[in-house]
Design a protein around this motif. Sequence first.
Motif, PDB file in Angstrom:
ATOM      1  N   MET A   1     -23.970 -38.644  34.779  1.00  0.00           N
ATOM      2  CA  MET A   1     -24.616 -38.989  33.096  1.00  0.00           C
ATOM      3  C   MET A   1     -23.067 -40.475  33.257  1.00  0.00           C
ATOM      4  O   MET A   1     -22.325 -40.089  33.113  1.00  0.00           O
ATOM      5  CB  MET A   1     -24.090 -37.382  32.677  1.00  0.00           C
TER       6      MET A   1
ATOM      7  N   SER B   1     -23.591 -41.950  29.213  1.00  0.00           N
ATOM      8  CA  SER B   1     -23.288 -42.139  27.607  1.00  0.00           C
ATOM      9  C   SER B   1     -23.061 -40.530  27.626  1.00  0.00           C
ATOM     10  O   SER B   1     -23.910 -40.166  27.391  1.00  0.00           O
ATOM     11  CB  SER B   1     -24.102 -42.960  27.533  1.00  0.00           C
ATOM     12  N   MET B   2     -22.374 -40.478  26.124  1.00  0.00           N
ATOM     13  CA  MET B   2     -21.826 -39.081  25.435  1.00  0.00           C
ATOM     14  C   MET B   2     -23.376 -38.932  24.442  1.00  0.00           C
ATOM     15  O   MET B   2     -24.046 -37.647  24.643  1.00  0.00           O
ATOM     16  CB  MET B   2     -20.931 -39.826  24.645  1.00  0.00           C
TER      17      MET B   2
ATOM     18  N   ALA C   1     -26.732 -35.959  27.752  1.00  0.00           N
ATOM     19  CA  ALA C   1     -25.990 -35.505  27.733  1.00  0.00           C
ATOM     20  C   ALA C   1     -26.220 -34.457  26.178  1.00  0.00           C
ATOM     21  O   ALA C   1     -25.366 -33.351  25.848  1.00  0.00           O
ATOM     22  CB  ALA C   1     -25.133 -36.646  26.894  1.00  0.00           C
TER      23      ALA C   1
ATOM     24  N   LEU D   1     -25.228 -30.790  25.582  1.00  0.00           N
ATOM     25  CA  LEU D   1     -25.167 -29.651  24.547  1.00  0.00           C
ATOM     26  C   LEU D   1     -25.442 -29.108  24.172  1.00  0.00           C
ATOM     27  O   LEU D   1     -24.903 -28.267  23.345  1.00  0.00           O
ATOM     28  CB  LEU D   1     -24.622 -31.153  23.597  1.00  0.00           C
TER      29      LEU D   1
ATOM     30  N   LEU E   1     -25.169 -26.137  26.371  1.00  0.00           N
ATOM     31  CA  LEU E   1     -23.111 -25.320  25.936  1.00  0.00           C
ATOM     32  C   LEU E   1     -23.781 -24.737  24.889  1.00  0.00           C
ATOM     33  O   LEU E   1     -23.332 -23.382  24.472  1.00  0.00           O
ATOM     34  CB  LEU E   1     -22.694 -26.589  25.745  1.00  0.00           C
TER      35      LEU E   1
ATOM     36  N   SER F   1     -22.830 -20.830  24.654  1.00  0.00           N
ATOM     37  CA  SER F   1     -21.867 -20.171  23.264  1.00  0.00           C
ATOM     38  C   SER F   1     -22.092 -18.953  22.758  1.00  0.00           C
ATOM     39  O   SER F   1     -21.519 -17.618  22.408  1.00  0.00           O
ATOM     40  CB  SER F   1     -21.513 -21.058  22.780  1.00  0.00           C
TER      41      SER F   1
ATOM     42  N   LEU G   1     -23.280 -22.639  15.084  1.00  0.00           N
ATOM     43  CA  LEU G   1     -23.796 -23.124  16.507  1.00  0.00           C
ATOM     44  C   LEU G   1     -24.730 -23.185  16.268  1.00  0.00           C
ATOM     45  O   LEU G   1     -25.819 -24.201  16.757  1.00  0.00           O
ATOM     46  CB  LEU G   1     -23.384 -21.755  17.438  1.00  0.00           C
TER      47      LEU G   1
ATOM     48  N   PHE H   1     -16.375 -36.568  29.190  1.00  0.00           N
ATOM     49  CA  PHE H   1     -17.119 -35.815  28.874  1.00  0.00           C
ATOM     50  C   PHE H   1     -15.827 -34.209  29.423  1.00  0.00           C
ATOM     51  O   PHE H   1     -16.580 -33.467  28.575  1.00  0.00           O
ATOM     52  CB  PHE H   1     -17.262 -35.748  30.224  1.00  0.00           C
TER      53      PHE H   1
ATOM     54  N   VAL I   1     -15.480 -22.524  20.257  1.00  0.00           N
ATOM     55  CA  VAL I   1     -16.587 -21.326  21.145  1.00  0.00           C
ATOM     56  C   VAL I   1     -15.474 -19.837  20.447  1.00  0.00           C
ATOM     57  O   VAL I   1     -15.409 -19.012  20.238  1.00  0.00           O
ATOM     58  CB  VAL I   1     -17.103 -21.306  21.528  1.00  0.00           C
TER      59      VAL I   1
END
Lengths: 689, 160
Positions: free
Chosen positions: A360, A362-363, A368, A372, A375, A379, A416, B6, B17
């Motif tokens: 990976m 590039s953000m 990526a 996210l 994630l 969460s 979120l 990252f 969170v």
Amino acid sequence: MIAEFGFGILVVSLIVTVYSGIAAVYGVLNKSAGLVESARRAQLLTFPLLTLSSIVLIYLLTNNRFEVSFVYEVTSRSMPTYLQVTAWWGGQAGSLLFWSWLLAVFTSAVTLRKWDRDIEFLPWVIVVSAITLAFFLGMIVFFENPFTRFWLVDGNVVPSMFAPSATATVFTPQDGQGLNPLLRHPGMIIHPPMLYLGFVAYVVPFAFAIAALITGRTDDRWTRITRRWSLWAWLFLTLGLVLGGRWAYDVLGWGGYWGWDPVEIAAFMPWLTGTALLHSTMIQEKRGMLKHWNMILVILTYALVVFGTFLTRSGVLSSVHSFANSPIGPFFMGFVTLTLVSSIALLIKRWPELQSENEMKSMLSREALFLLNNLLFMSILVICFWGVIYPLISELFTGQKVTVGPPYYERATGPLFAGLLFLMAVAPLSAWGHSTLQTLGRAIWKSTLAAAVVTIFLTITYTQNIYALVGFFLVALVLFTTGHEFWRGASARQKSQGENFFAALTRLMGRNRRRYGGYIIHISMALMAIGILGIEIFQKETQGTLAEGESLNIANYTVTYRELASWNSPGEGVNYTRSVVDIYENGVYLGQLAPRIDYYYDAEQNMTIPGQRSTFRDDLYILLVDWQPVSSIGATFKIYVNPLVNWLWIGSIVFLFGIIFAAWPEKDPAEVSVRRKSARDNRQASAAD
Amino acid sequence: MKINKFFMGGALILAGVVYLIASSTQANAEYFMTVDELIADGDNAYGKSLRLSGAVIGDTVQYDPETLTLTFEIAHVTGDNKEIERQGGLALVLFQAVNDPTRQRVKIQYVGPKPDLLRSEAQAIVTGKLNEDGVFIAEELLLKCPTRYDEAVPEQAASN
């Protein structure tokens, strides 16, 4: 006799299932194709066996055989036949049988597929499904037997499968207890099976994932085979959740659709991991990345599915959904723990083979942003899980049981969900491998501008609530960027192929079902978000006792109480009390609504049925709360105005369309190209003539 | 460098969170209490968000449909599920609580529709705060009637 027959088939099914698992393991270890084939056939046999057993149970349910304790618990003579049939999943023992039957259906469907290229997966897929099915059948046979009968022993009534003593006689109650009236509703008839379909279908991707780990064939083959399974599972799970919400809205009479009840959360958690999985398997297929992560997600989903099945029927957590305590709790927890531990152990063993093929960089690259997204889903999962177990944790560490209610979930997950909406707008515009702020900015600035204009317009005309405006801005951004994607793709095709715009659009979508199906689903999520924002932020309520002819005002509406009637319906065992109210909006007469209260004699319980009027702008939702029967001077009403909530249901219909579009079988690519080639050959041949 | 980028991003999200969970838990925690615990807590109990459970005493239920104000008293019941099982199940425990005049009681006030399940010997789970007069002002009222659906063995009188 017939009950023994049903039970006997269950026992045979359990034996056959255990055999198929053992035969598959022996077959593959001793390289005996014959034994694996025998295991496969045994697996196929579970479907007719469990079907037969289910038919027996339905026969007992519809013929008022109250000597069977499950029948006694979930049906009664006054229930119509279709409800007696669906009482199949109205209690724990029946639900477990229903679950097992669905699993037999799905695993049979899987074992009947063409296995040519993937034959090494077959035995392990059989093993995993057999273990799962054997566990559920074991729970049924040993602990939650739907065929258990009542026996009279020395003047006492004892539930037992077989005669507990030589002198015992079968005891038949006159009538059953009947299904809880709250569950006698069309929404309740389809909500549990949808949820269960979703739950059970996730066993298939899990089985293939485990097969991939065991065989060491850890490329993306398992995700490709099970992609459609995951989609269908996700479809049913989502539908199950939405239908449950709709049922609550129509029946429970509290003006809402989702209460962050622990059982709702139990069904929501596999949805979260399932949705994350849906996204991250794409990265594995396109970029060869996140392989560990996908394994973890599919394992988690499976564990949460079993956990959810258990929670929805066990009564471990206090909730509107649970009706009884059950001895099977520890076994479920044991099974979940065991599968989690052994799956993770397998994963760790294969860890080095699951290295990413790409890095990976590039953000802002597509992968990526997908990461996210994962994630954020995880969460939300953690927030939900924490909320559910917090009472247990706090009691363990402080001795004081502390719980968290809906405000906790709303506050913690709100940002979120906003983040997910933002990603839905941005991620489809980013490129695989590498994106920069400039490229993304160029792709999104027009949509952002349009969304800003909409937001300013809403600020002037509709609301100044900052949370609502942020929400509406994000929704508009998703709708504009996604709409723009459709337009951009179609107009590019229009230019290159010389087709008209609509032909270009339909062909474009047809050739890229997954991509555009996904976009339609994004649109549906944005529409649902409108409904959720509306009811969460703008819900209004009022209440009051009215004499005939008096009115209550709420928002632009005026509600005038007209009349009330109460009558018995002995055939149904219900007393109805029905009120009639006139509805006016800004003084203009709109019509009448009839909120009512149904009283069920057998359950000694009221059911409050709201009078509803739905429009795109808002829902008027009126509950009859109380009335004075003799003098009939008045009736008490509680009235909600739920702005925009209709978009939640509209969104779910769009969702349904999107996912069916995405999951619709495409022609096998090889077959298509062959046909095209032969068509070309034909053309050349005819041109040569 | 790449890994750092990252890693930093992931750490930031994680921190966010954790903050969301911690602050939301803090702000919305409700303490489970039994009637005895509430009374023993004395002045400390005022103003705290509480979740209180007890047995509904049917004779004390009053409802004013004009103002939709519902008041009733609940009697102490143990909060320990195992203890309840040991004493013969929730239905029996609730029955004993209602018929035992020595049990401590708390008055509950709730504004809203009268719930369908409110009756004597129901288990009430109320969320709200205790006011200065010792009346528990409930914002949310949940009721459970255990006798209704887990009567696994029918009465023998039902036959013949």
